[in-house]
Design a protein around this motif. Structure first.
Motif: not given
Length: 164
Positions: A16, A18, A29-31, A55, A60, A75
């Motif tokens: 991912s 991220s 924490s972003y993806e 997300t 995530n 997801y």
């Protein structure tokens, strides 16, 4: 990479895109996307595909199921991203993040051995919400996937089937 998926039609590495943002309110924490690379039996990369997914934190993770020479990724996704973009035509700068279970959609993106992508909405998270889990629990000889569902402090597991 986050996951290696070995099938009779290739080996797939999943990673991912991220990043993390730290503020006075904590760390998020972003993806941004799932990157899927297909390798042949000799280890040569055949292709790489980008699956848009924006997300944060607990949302995530993803689940997957291999069936009928396809990989199905499950997801959470922001509803606006399904309304305004397609799986291959999206602007990352305008793609909306989703941080909350309620309000997100469970989507399924399928990927075949040639790299063709197809994304569909499975259901809207209201009340009982899909909670992505890093553990895939596949049942019935590969026919169904067990999904973790949450509602406030409660949890349950539901099955999703892709048919024959």
């Amino acid at each position: 990479f986050e996951e290696i998926i070995t099938t009779d039609f290739g080996t797939f590495l999943i990673e991912s895109h991220s990043y993390q943002i730290s503020s006075n309110q904590g760390i998020n924490s972003y993806e941004r996307e799932l990157l899927v690379s297909k390798f042949d039996d000799s280890g040569k990369m055949e292709w790489m595909k980008i699956i848009p997914k924006f997300t944060a934190n607990g949302l995530n993770e993803f689940n997957y199921l291999v069936k009928n020479r396809k990989i199905y990724f499950f997801y959470a996704e922001h509803p606006k991203n399904l309304e305004k973009t397609t799986i291959t035509d999206y602007n990352p700068k305008k793609y909306q993040p989703i941080k909350n279970y309620n309000g997100s959609f469970l989507v399924c993106t399928s990927l075949d051995e040639k790299g063709s992508l197809e994304r569909k909405e499975v259901f809207r998270n209201k009340g009982w919400c899909y909670d992505p889990s890093a553990t895939n629990i596949v049942l019935d000889n590969g026919k169904t996937l067990l999904l973790r569902m949450i509602n406030d402090e409660s949890e349950r597991y539901d099955k999703i089937s892709l048919g024959n």
